[in-house]
Design an enzyme around this catalytic site. Sequence first.
Site, PDB file in Angstrom:
ATOM      1  N   PRO A 228       0.779  -1.231   0.000  1.00 38.37           N
ATOM      2  CA  PRO A 228       0.000   0.000   0.000  1.00 38.37           C
ATOM      3  C   PRO A 228       0.818   1.292   0.000  1.00 38.37           C
ATOM      4  O   PRO A 228       0.264   2.358  -0.213  1.00 38.37           O
ATOM      5  CB  PRO A 228      -0.817  -0.108   1.288  1.00 38.37           C
ATOM      6  CG  PRO A 228      -0.023  -0.997   2.168  1.00 38.37           C
ATOM      7  CD  PRO A 228       0.718  -1.947   1.276  1.00 38.37           C
ATOM      8  N   ASP A 251       2.806   1.357 -11.668  1.00 33.88           N
ATOM      9  CA  ASP A 251       1.615   2.208 -11.531  1.00 33.88           C
ATOM     10  C   ASP A 251       1.957   3.472 -10.773  1.00 33.88           C
ATOM     11  O   ASP A 251       2.896   3.495  -9.987  1.00 33.88           O
ATOM     12  CB  ASP A 251       0.563   1.462 -10.685  1.00 33.88           C
ATOM     13  CG  ASP A 251      -0.209   0.470 -11.516  1.00 33.88           C
ATOM     14  OD1 ASP A 251      -0.080   0.511 -12.747  1.00 33.88           O
ATOM     15  OD2 ASP A 251      -0.946  -0.337 -10.914  1.00 33.88           O
ATOM     16  N   LYS A 273      -2.298   5.059 -14.572  1.00 34.75           N
ATOM     17  CA  LYS A 273      -3.519   5.622 -15.141  1.00 34.75           C
ATOM     18  C   LYS A 273      -4.328   6.132 -13.969  1.00 34.75           C
ATOM     19  O   LYS A 273      -4.757   5.377 -13.118  1.00 34.75           O
ATOM     20  CB  LYS A 273      -4.290   4.593 -15.946  1.00 34.75           C
ATOM     21  CG  LYS A 273      -4.317   3.218 -15.323  1.00 34.75           C
ATOM     22  CD  LYS A 273      -5.111   2.297 -16.187  1.00 34.75           C
ATOM     23  CE  LYS A 273      -5.577   1.056 -15.469  1.00 34.75           C
ATOM     24  NZ  LYS A 273      -4.622   0.292 -14.746  1.00 34.75           N
ATOM     25  N   GLY A 304       0.225  -1.395  -7.241  1.00 34.67           N
ATOM     26  CA  GLY A 304      -0.041  -0.983  -5.865  1.00 34.67           C
ATOM     27  C   GLY A 304      -0.806  -2.078  -5.126  1.00 34.67           C
ATOM     28  O   GLY A 304      -1.605  -2.796  -5.726  1.00 34.67           O
ATOM     29  N   GLY A 305      -0.534  -2.234  -3.836  1.00 40.18           N
ATOM     30  CA  GLY A 305      -1.270  -3.210  -3.024  1.00 40.18           C
ATOM     31  C   GLY A 305      -1.017  -4.624  -3.497  1.00 40.18           C
ATOM     32  O   GLY A 305       0.115  -5.034  -3.714  1.00 40.18           O
ATOM     33  N   ASP A 306      -2.110  -5.369  -3.692  1.00 41.35           N
ATOM     34  CA  ASP A 306      -2.028  -6.736  -4.192  1.00 41.35           C
ATOM     35  C   ASP A 306      -2.512  -6.754  -5.640  1.00 41.35           C
ATOM     36  O   ASP A 306      -3.516  -6.129  -5.956  1.00 41.35           O
ATOM     37  CB  ASP A 306      -2.915  -7.652  -3.337  1.00 41.35           C
ATOM     38  CG  ASP A 306      -2.827  -9.080  -3.815  1.00 41.35           C
ATOM     39  OD1 ASP A 306      -1.969  -9.818  -3.306  1.00 41.35           O
ATOM     40  OD2 ASP A 306      -3.600  -9.446  -4.732  1.00 41.35           O
ATOM     41  N   ILE A 309      -6.274  -7.731  -6.317  1.00 40.63           N
ATOM     42  CA  ILE A 309      -7.388  -6.965  -5.754  1.00 40.63           C
ATOM     43  C   ILE A 309      -7.544  -5.676  -6.569  1.00 40.63           C
ATOM     44  O   ILE A 309      -6.680  -4.806  -6.527  1.00 40.63           O
ATOM     45  CB  ILE A 309      -7.133  -6.614  -4.271  1.00 40.63           C
ATOM     46  CG1 ILE A 309      -6.963  -7.870  -3.418  1.00 40.63           C
ATOM     47  CG2 ILE A 309      -8.248  -5.727  -3.723  1.00 40.63           C
ATOM     48  CD1 ILE A 309      -8.237  -8.631  -3.120  1.00 40.63           C
ATOM     49  N   THR A 334      -2.629  -5.749   0.422  1.00 38.21           N
ATOM     50  CA  THR A 334      -3.632  -4.870  -0.166  1.00 38.21           C
ATOM     51  C   THR A 334      -3.898  -3.676   0.759  1.00 38.21           C
ATOM     52  O   THR A 334      -3.699  -3.761   1.977  1.00 38.21           O
ATOM     53  CB  THR A 334      -4.928  -5.648  -0.485  1.00 38.21           C
ATOM     54  OG1 THR A 334      -5.763  -4.803  -1.276  1.00 38.21           O
ATOM     55  CG2 THR A 334      -5.673  -6.077   0.767  1.00 38.21           C
ATOM     56  N   ALA A 335      -4.325  -2.559   0.162  1.00 33.61           N
ATOM     57  CA  ALA A 335      -4.470  -1.308   0.920  1.00 33.61           C
ATOM     58  C   ALA A 335      -5.338  -1.484   2.167  1.00 33.61           C
ATOM     59  O   ALA A 335      -5.019  -0.955   3.244  1.00 33.61           O
ATOM     60  CB  ALA A 335      -5.050  -0.219   0.015  1.00 33.61           C
ATOM     61  N   MET A 388     -11.573   2.913  -4.198  1.00 37.33           N
ATOM     62  CA  MET A 388     -11.913   3.895  -5.241  1.00 37.33           C
ATOM     63  C   MET A 388     -13.275   4.530  -4.973  1.00 37.33           C
ATOM     64  O   MET A 388     -14.090   4.689  -5.887  1.00 37.33           O
ATOM     65  CB  MET A 388     -11.905   3.219  -6.629  1.00 37.33           C
ATOM     66  CG  MET A 388     -10.518   2.740  -7.018  1.00 37.33           C
ATOM     67  SD  MET A 388     -10.502   1.754  -8.510  1.00 37.33           S
ATOM     68  CE  MET A 388     -10.862   0.126  -7.862  1.00 37.33           C
TER      69      MET A 388
HETATM   70  N1  SAH Z   1      -4.445  -3.447  -5.970  1.00 39.52           N
HETATM   71  C1  SAH Z   1      -4.628  -2.358  -5.033  1.00 39.52           C
HETATM   72  C2  SAH Z   1      -5.880  -1.594  -5.298  1.00 39.52           C
HETATM   73  C3  SAH Z   1      -5.890  -0.896  -6.631  1.00 39.52           C
HETATM   74  S1  SAH Z   1      -7.313   0.043  -6.905  1.00 39.52           S
HETATM   75  C4  SAH Z   1      -4.617  -2.921  -3.612  1.00 39.52           C
HETATM   76  O1  SAH Z   1      -4.617  -4.141  -3.430  1.00 39.52           O
HETATM   77  O2  SAH Z   1      -4.555  -2.128  -2.672  1.00 39.52           O
HETATM   78  C5  SAH Z   1      -6.798   1.623  -6.395  1.00 39.52           C
HETATM   79  C6  SAH Z   1      -7.476   1.996  -5.111  1.00 39.52           C
HETATM   80  O3  SAH Z   1      -6.865   1.327  -4.036  1.00 39.52           O
HETATM   81  C7  SAH Z   1      -7.381   3.448  -4.751  1.00 39.52           C
HETATM   82  O4  SAH Z   1      -8.329   4.226  -5.427  1.00 39.52           O
HETATM   83  C8  SAH Z   1      -7.688   3.392  -3.277  1.00 39.52           C
HETATM   84  O5  SAH Z   1      -9.050   3.198  -3.053  1.00 39.52           O
HETATM   85  C9  SAH Z   1      -6.989   2.100  -2.883  1.00 39.52           C
HETATM   86  N2  SAH Z   1      -5.634   2.351  -2.346  1.00 39.52           N
HETATM   87  C10 SAH Z   1      -4.484   1.907  -2.835  1.00 39.52           C
HETATM   88  N3  SAH Z   1      -3.454   2.271  -2.052  1.00 39.52           N
HETATM   89  C11 SAH Z   1      -3.983   2.967  -1.028  1.00 39.52           C
HETATM   90  C12 SAH Z   1      -3.463   3.605   0.120  1.00 39.52           C
HETATM   91  N4  SAH Z   1      -2.146   3.609   0.380  1.00 39.52           N
HETATM   92  N5  SAH Z   1      -4.323   4.235   0.957  1.00 39.52           N
HETATM   93  C13 SAH Z   1      -5.634   4.234   0.717  1.00 39.52           C
HETATM   94  N6  SAH Z   1      -6.175   3.646  -0.361  1.00 39.52           N
HETATM   95  C14 SAH Z   1      -5.386   3.013  -1.213  1.00 39.52           C
END
Ligand code: SAH
Length: 470
Positions: A228, A251, A273, A304-306, A309, A334-335, A388
Amino acid sequence: MTGLASLPVFFNLKGKRAILAGGSNAVLWKAELLQAAGADVEVYAVAPCPGLAELAERRPSVRLFLRDVQNEDLNGAALAIADVGSAAEAERFRAAANAAGAPANVIDKPAFSDFQFGAIVDRSPLVIAISTDGASPILTQALRGRIEAILPGAIKLWAAAAKSWRKPLKALALPPKARRRFWELFNAKAFAANGAPGENLFAELLAEAGRQSQSVEKGSVALVGAGPGDPELLTLKALRMLQSADVVLYDDLVAPAIVDMARREAEKIAVGKRGYKPSCQQDHIISMMIGLAKEGKRVVRLKGGDPMIFGRATEEISALRAAGIAIEVVPGVTAALGAAAALQVSLTERDKARRVQFITAHAHDGKLPQDIDWRALSDPRASSVVYMGARTLGVLVERLLAHGLDPATPALLVERATCADERRIGATIASLPGKVAAETLSGPCLIFIGAVFAATEGEVAPAKEAAQID
Ligand code: SAH
């Protein structure tokens, strides 16, 4: 290259004399170290600590003299090390050592030392030394810990194998491409292995390198979760992937500090994007990945994150499969889970939540999706995390309340979860849109809804304070 604080060199001490003056425990440790490096160690001490006598008894390469060191003792020494009390003594020792042609180190007195000892990661024949030029021993220790963590488990045995294979490989006089391929395959295996190199590995690698150097190299794509935000949340596997990548496509959610962890020679391409821009870019990203992999590159798609997801992984995986490209997926935090950890809130707290659900409040057209399961989302016994969802928050809450969710249900927005500038806006579900509207949000946001978030309500940064952070 400029401003190198000191020059790291790896000294071959086998059969060379190393002189130690002093009887302290610090001298004992240096004696251990020098004898481990193969030196003939002479320790001069009037009153040696018990460990020194014991070491001299145990190791024939360590000799103990129960007297002060004399200038003649230093003749022909490769290194001279002393533990002395005063600056005058330190000065004298260094002058005598230098006059005899030996570089000197006075323990804990860098001003009187020609060289310093670094912190060591010992996987001999692989040796890694770290120096911060005296800046911070604690930093040095922390760096050593990190390096230890990323080294493959059995790297010692792999390094030893590499050493023993060097000559036989050279004798085979392979074409340069095959030889390079041999070592690349060796590295890949070493990094992926949990144990020692297998008995037939030399022959296997040789055959494979021969085959591959005749044909075009095969590229691959790894979808790698970057977590995250906090770079410490990266997995070891993600780090290894980054460090062996030829190309990294990242990303815009991925922190620069994480992109920087990629191999220095890797090409790094931003493919972000953002929010509501037309996402025809996705097709472009996919064709870029396929193109690069077909050129034989190891591509890391850093998400970002996983990756699984809300990451459009399915589209990428099926396009890559259709193109016959090898794929690997490396999970990330994931976030939602990063934020829950930062909040110290259990999403499944026994008496308050029976279920956890992750939803997106962002459909293809940028609006609230039409097919949200409102009953599930207004379940008072669920912990819900909305990805989102910042822009559609108003409509979302309206619909939730209309479906009977208690307006007093705890809710929370977390922006840039786990980053240094993480921000939280806590409220009830009914008051959250108003509170959020009063803020300027610029980073990714999650919305948390459910009874488990009650505890966080009082703790969040008040709006005014939060606005200042921005
Ligand atoms: N694959 C990512 C999510 C991608 S969708 C995951 O697993 O986290 C992108 C959305 O993820 C953003 O619009 C927001 O809602 C969330 N997000 C990602 N990183 C974040 C963070 N550090 N803090 C809060 N929301 C986050």
